[in-house]
Write an enzyme that holds these catalytic residues in place. Structure first.
Site, PDB file in Angstrom:
ATOM      1  N   LYS A  23      23.362  29.933  25.323  1.00 26.22           N
ATOM      2  CA  LYS A  23      23.902  29.491  26.623  1.00 26.22           C
ATOM      3  C   LYS A  23      22.997  28.433  27.252  1.00 26.22           C
ATOM      4  O   LYS A  23      23.473  27.450  27.828  1.00 26.22           O
ATOM      5  CB  LYS A  23      24.052  30.685  27.566  1.00 26.22           C
ATOM      6  CG  LYS A  23      24.657  30.297  28.901  1.00 26.22           C
ATOM      7  CD  LYS A  23      24.873  31.471  29.830  1.00 26.22           C
ATOM      8  CE  LYS A  23      25.521  31.010  31.145  1.00 26.22           C
ATOM      9  NZ  LYS A  23      25.724  32.141  32.091  1.00 26.22           N
ATOM     10  N   VAL A  72      29.992  34.191  11.788  1.00 26.59           N
ATOM     11  CA  VAL A  72      29.496  33.048  11.013  1.00 26.59           C
ATOM     12  C   VAL A  72      28.959  33.470   9.652  1.00 26.59           C
ATOM     13  O   VAL A  72      28.653  32.628   8.812  1.00 26.59           O
ATOM     14  CB  VAL A  72      28.419  32.247  11.777  1.00 26.59           C
ATOM     15  CG1 VAL A  72      28.989  31.649  13.054  1.00 26.59           C
ATOM     16  CG2 VAL A  72      27.189  33.091  12.056  1.00 26.59           C
ATOM     17  N   ASN A 127      22.296  28.805  15.690  1.00 25.90           N
ATOM     18  CA  ASN A 127      21.446  29.598  16.583  1.00 25.90           C
ATOM     19  C   ASN A 127      21.667  31.100  16.468  1.00 25.90           C
ATOM     20  O   ASN A 127      20.771  31.894  16.752  1.00 25.90           O
ATOM     21  CB  ASN A 127      21.708  29.112  18.020  1.00 25.90           C
ATOM     22  CG  ASN A 127      21.217  30.056  19.080  1.00 25.90           C
ATOM     23  OD1 ASN A 127      20.029  30.195  19.288  1.00 25.90           O
ATOM     24  ND2 ASN A 127      22.151  30.733  19.747  1.00 25.90           N
ATOM     25  N   TYR A 179      13.226  39.561   9.014  1.00 26.08           N
ATOM     26  CA  TYR A 179      13.320  38.594  10.114  1.00 26.08           C
ATOM     27  C   TYR A 179      12.348  37.450   9.842  1.00 26.08           C
ATOM     28  O   TYR A 179      12.721  36.270   9.873  1.00 26.08           O
ATOM     29  CB  TYR A 179      12.983  39.252  11.456  1.00 26.08           C
ATOM     30  CG  TYR A 179      13.150  38.328  12.635  1.00 26.08           C
ATOM     31  CD1 TYR A 179      12.064  37.626  13.157  1.00 26.08           C
ATOM     32  CD2 TYR A 179      14.392  38.137  13.211  1.00 26.08           C
ATOM     33  CE1 TYR A 179      12.222  36.757  14.225  1.00 26.08           C
ATOM     34  CE2 TYR A 179      14.560  37.275  14.292  1.00 26.08           C
ATOM     35  CZ  TYR A 179      13.463  36.582  14.786  1.00 26.08           C
ATOM     36  OH  TYR A 179      13.616  35.708  15.852  1.00 26.08           O
ATOM     37  N   ALA A 231      10.951  36.538   7.016  1.00 28.28           N
ATOM     38  CA  ALA A 231      11.341  35.780   5.815  1.00 28.28           C
ATOM     39  C   ALA A 231      12.521  34.864   6.118  1.00 28.28           C
ATOM     40  O   ALA A 231      12.566  33.711   5.673  1.00 28.28           O
ATOM     41  CB  ALA A 231      11.706  36.742   4.689  1.00 28.28           C
ATOM     42  N   SER A 232      13.482  35.365   6.895  1.00 29.77           N
ATOM     43  CA  SER A 232      14.666  34.546   7.195  1.00 29.77           C
ATOM     44  C   SER A 232      14.267  33.307   8.000  1.00 29.77           C
ATOM     45  O   SER A 232      14.768  32.212   7.753  1.00 29.77           O
ATOM     46  CB  SER A 232      15.699  35.366   7.977  1.00 29.77           C
ATOM     47  OG  SER A 232      15.254  35.650   9.309  1.00 29.77           O
ATOM     48  N   THR A 235      15.443  36.913  26.361  1.00 31.32           N
ATOM     49  CA  THR A 235      16.865  37.086  26.012  1.00 31.32           C
ATOM     50  C   THR A 235      17.077  38.538  25.575  1.00 31.32           C
ATOM     51  O   THR A 235      16.112  39.263  25.285  1.00 31.32           O
ATOM     52  CB  THR A 235      17.279  36.187  24.825  1.00 31.32           C
ATOM     53  OG1 THR A 235      16.771  36.775  23.606  1.00 31.32           O
ATOM     54  CG2 THR A 235      16.767  34.760  24.977  1.00 31.32           C
TER      55      THR A 235
HETATM   56  N1  LIG Z   1      14.452  35.541  22.040  1.00 35.69           N
HETATM   57  C1  LIG Z   1      13.367  35.216  21.349  1.00 35.69           C
HETATM   58  O1  LIG Z   1      12.232  35.641  21.650  1.00 35.69           O
HETATM   59  C2  LIG Z   1      13.482  34.315  20.155  1.00 35.69           C
HETATM   60  C3  LIG Z   1      12.318  33.685  19.685  1.00 35.69           C
HETATM   61  C4  LIG Z   1      12.439  32.850  18.568  1.00 35.69           C
HETATM   62  C5  LIG Z   1      13.661  32.640  17.962  1.00 35.69           C
HETATM   63  N2  LIG Z   1      14.749  33.259  18.460  1.00 35.69           N
HETATM   64  C6  LIG Z   1      16.029  33.007  17.782  1.00 35.69           C
HETATM   65  O2  LIG Z   1      16.932  32.411  18.703  1.00 35.69           O
HETATM   66  C7  LIG Z   1      18.289  32.644  18.249  1.00 35.69           C
HETATM   67  C8  LIG Z   1      19.128  33.119  19.425  1.00 35.69           C
HETATM   68  O3  LIG Z   1      18.655  34.398  19.793  1.00 35.69           O
HETATM   69  P1  LIG Z   1      18.589  34.896  21.324  1.00 35.69           P
HETATM   70  O4  LIG Z   1      17.166  35.164  21.623  1.00 35.69           O
HETATM   71  O5  LIG Z   1      19.377  33.991  22.190  1.00 35.69           O
HETATM   72  O6  LIG Z   1      19.302  36.313  21.160  1.00 35.69           O
HETATM   73  P2  LIG Z   1      20.692  36.838  21.716  1.00 35.69           P
HETATM   74  O7  LIG Z   1      20.827  38.205  21.120  1.00 35.69           O
HETATM   75  O8  LIG Z   1      20.782  36.647  23.171  1.00 35.69           O
HETATM   76  O9  LIG Z   1      21.781  35.862  21.050  1.00 35.69           O
HETATM   77  C9  LIG Z   1      22.196  35.999  19.708  1.00 35.69           C
HETATM   78  C10 LIG Z   1      23.680  35.666  19.674  1.00 35.69           C
HETATM   79  O10 LIG Z   1      24.128  35.633  18.315  1.00 35.69           O
HETATM   80  C11 LIG Z   1      25.404  36.236  18.272  1.00 35.69           C
HETATM   81  N3  LIG Z   1      25.717  36.719  16.912  1.00 35.69           N
HETATM   82  C12 LIG Z   1      25.160  37.777  16.268  1.00 35.69           C
HETATM   83  N4  LIG Z   1      25.737  37.933  15.062  1.00 35.69           N
HETATM   84  C13 LIG Z   1      26.679  36.952  14.933  1.00 35.69           C
HETATM   85  C14 LIG Z   1      27.605  36.604  13.925  1.00 35.69           C
HETATM   86  N5  LIG Z   1      27.685  37.306  12.775  1.00 35.69           N
HETATM   87  N6  LIG Z   1      28.419  35.540  14.136  1.00 35.69           N
HETATM   88  C15 LIG Z   1      28.349  34.844  15.291  1.00 35.69           C
HETATM   89  N7  LIG Z   1      27.498  35.123  16.294  1.00 35.69           N
HETATM   90  C16 LIG Z   1      26.676  36.175  16.117  1.00 35.69           C
HETATM   91  C17 LIG Z   1      25.305  37.384  19.263  1.00 35.69           C
HETATM   92  O11 LIG Z   1      26.592  37.855  19.644  1.00 35.69           O
HETATM   93  C18 LIG Z   1      24.529  36.729  20.399  1.00 35.69           C
HETATM   94  O12 LIG Z   1      25.396  36.139  21.331  1.00 35.69           O
HETATM   95  C19 LIG Z   1      18.167  33.669  17.110  1.00 35.69           C
HETATM   96  O13 LIG Z   1      18.269  32.992  15.860  1.00 35.69           O
HETATM   97  C20 LIG Z   1      16.751  34.224  17.276  1.00 35.69           C
HETATM   98  O14 LIG Z   1      16.188  34.696  16.072  1.00 35.69           O
HETATM   99  C21 LIG Z   1      14.720  34.087  19.541  1.00 35.69           C
HETATM  100  C1  LIG Z   2      13.345  41.624  17.912  1.00 37.91           C
HETATM  101  C2  LIG Z   2      12.828  40.331  17.328  1.00 37.91           C
HETATM  102  C3  LIG Z   2      12.516  39.301  18.350  1.00 37.91           C
HETATM  103  C4  LIG Z   2      11.824  38.162  17.672  1.00 37.91           C
HETATM  104  C5  LIG Z   2      11.470  37.099  18.651  1.00 37.91           C
HETATM  105  C6  LIG Z   2      10.686  35.980  17.992  1.00 37.91           C
HETATM  106  O1  LIG Z   2      11.448  35.298  17.032  1.00 37.91           O
HETATM  107  C7  LIG Z   2       9.437  36.530  17.257  1.00 37.91           C
HETATM  108  C8  LIG Z   2       8.314  35.572  17.358  1.00 37.91           C
HETATM  109  C9  LIG Z   2       7.231  36.029  16.418  1.00 37.91           C
HETATM  110  C10 LIG Z   2       5.958  35.648  16.557  1.00 37.91           C
HETATM  111  C11 LIG Z   2       5.530  34.817  17.656  1.00 37.91           C
HETATM  112  C12 LIG Z   2       4.277  34.300  17.676  1.00 37.91           C
HETATM  113  C13 LIG Z   2       3.902  33.398  18.752  1.00 37.91           C
HETATM  114  C14 LIG Z   2       2.674  32.855  18.826  1.00 37.91           C
HETATM  115  C15 LIG Z   2       2.394  31.806  19.860  1.00 37.91           C
HETATM  116  O2  LIG Z   2       2.897  32.172  21.107  1.00 37.91           O
HETATM  117  C16 LIG Z   2       0.911  31.515  19.964  1.00 37.91           C
HETATM  118  O3  LIG Z   2       0.221  32.728  20.158  1.00 37.91           O
HETATM  119  C17 LIG Z   2       0.431  30.866  18.681  1.00 37.91           C
HETATM  120  C18 LIG Z   2      -1.014  30.409  18.847  1.00 37.91           C
HETATM  121  C19 LIG Z   2      -1.664  30.130  17.483  1.00 37.91           C
HETATM  122  C20 LIG Z   2      -1.002  29.002  16.779  1.00 37.91           C
HETATM  123  O4  LIG Z   2      -0.766  27.946  17.383  1.00 37.91           O
HETATM  124  O5  LIG Z   2      -0.713  29.169  15.571  1.00 37.91           O
END
Ligand SMILES: NC(=O)c1ccc[n+]([C@@H]2O[C@H](COP(=O)([O-])OP(=O)(O)OC[C@H]3O[C@@H](n4cnc5c(N)ncnc54)[C@H](O)[C@@H]3O)[C@@H](O)[C@H]2O)c1
Ligand SMILES: CCCCC[C@H](O)CC\C=C/C=C/C=C/[C@@H](O)[C@@H](O)CCCC(=O)O
Length: 260
Positions: A19, A65, A91, A154, A156-157, A191
């Site tokens: 969003k 998806v 995303n 997670y 690895a992906s 989120t």
């Molecule tokens: N929130 C974090 O800390 C964070 C950090 C790094 C990366 N991410 C990544 O950001 C992306 C978005 O995550 P978010 O944090 O907004 O989480 P979120 O749960 O708010 O959003 C994920 C969205 O994906 C949708 N979804 C799930 N399965 C689906 C499918 N099969 N088909 C279509 N849509 C589907 C869900 O309905 C949801 O709306 C993800 O790839 C997540 O791994 C999130």
């Molecule tokens: C339920 C799963 C939710 C997963 C959300 C994120 O995708 C997971 C993020 C994983 C690790 C994050 C590490 C973040 C590190 C930085 O904020 C910072 O500390 C890094 C500093 C050192 C560097 O620059 O390498």
């Protein structure tokens, strides 16, 4: 790329980051954004964005998806409705604990296989021969670099999304298709995803100097990856400690004849 007048497809568009990405594009006067999501919440999110950012058009397309044919249907819908696709954001994502084998396999499929589907479809539909070029943003995570304890699939992906994006973003590919491909690697962001893993918020709270970022801040990085035509095959990290930064690309230091 100038965002004004462009058409975007965002998977997981009903979620926290999706969003925020849509809102950033609409603030930049995108013509239309389609939220592709498996959650019916997408309908309300689309309505909310339509009200916030008129006269841009915001649609919701219900889709899993992980099913290639259904996902291709989303591209056909956007292409037919708006005549073109310029921006694709892969995303949609999830996380599961290592103890949950079926959830872990689903995590790999959604976070990596479906991102490959979206990258391939994006290149096909935006290819400069059939389309008008464009840009694909694949959402990975800092987990690609700093593994999250207890979430092997997670991690690895997300590392796979970085590798896939660097493969798709090589200069030769861009010359052929006119489509740029970049990866976005945020740290922890506010989120609902953070609530899917018990104890995660408590763990984050114990990390020194590790505030949870806002989706809007991450969306600033997203917008840079869309707009900056110099960025292709780029990997952007967004962290509270170092802000928005592009990971140096070792391939650029090699001569162009190298295939590595
Ligand atoms: N929130 C974090 O800390 C964070 C950090 C790094 C990366 N991410 C990544 O950001 C992306 C978005 O995550 P978010 O944090 O907004 O989480 P979120 O749960 O708010 O959003 C994920 C969205 O994906 C949708 N979804 C799930 N399965 C689906 C499918 N099969 N088909 C279509 N849509 C589907 C869900 O309905 C949801 O709306 C993800 O790839 C997540 O791994 C999130
Ligand atoms: C339920 C799963 C939710 C997963 C959300 C994120 O995708 C997971 C993020 C994983 C690790 C994050 C590490 C973040 C590190 C930085 O904020 C910072 O500390 C890094 C500093 C050192 C560097 O620059 O390498």
């Amino acid at each position: 790329m100038k965002i004004s007048g462009k058409v975007a497809l965002i998977t997981g568009g009903a979620g926290g980051l999706g969003k925020a990405f849509a809102a950033a594009l609409l603030r930049a006067k995108a013509k239309a954004v389609c939220l592709v999501d498996i959650s019916s919440r997408g309908k309300e999110v689309a309505e909310d964005l339509r009200l916030q950012y008129p006269p841009s058009q915001v649609d919701f397309y219900h889709c899993d998806v992980m099913n290639y044919d259904l996902f291709k249907g989303a591209f056909d819908f956007v292409q037919k409705r708006f005549g073109a696709i310029d921006i694709v954001c892969n995303n949609a994502g999830m996380a599961a604990s290592d103890h949950n084998v079926s959830g872990s396999i689903r995590t790999l499929r959604l976070n990596l296989e479906a991102v490959y589907f979206g990258t391939k479809l994006g290149m096909d539909y935006m290819d400069k021969e059939s389309g008008r070029g464009g840009v694909i943003i694949n959402v990975a995570s800092m987990a690609a670099f700093l593994p999250l304890m207890g979430s092997m699939c997670y991690n690895a992906s997300k590392a796979g999304v970085v590798a896939l994006t660097k493969s798709a973003g090589v200069p030769e590919q861009y010359e052929m298709t006119g489509v740029r491909v970049n990866a976005l690697c945020p740290s922890f962001t506010e989120t609902p995803l953070l609530d899917t893993s018990s104890g995660l918020r408590e763990m984050i709270a114990q990390l020194p100097n590790h505030p949870i970022m806002s989706p809007e801040y991450v969306a600033e990085g997203f917008q840079q990856l869309v707009e900056n035509e110099e960025l292709c095959g780029a990997v952007m990290r967004v962290t509270p400690q170092k802000g928005i930064e592009i990971v140096p690309n070792r391939r650029k230091d090699r001569n162009s004849s190298s295939k590595l």
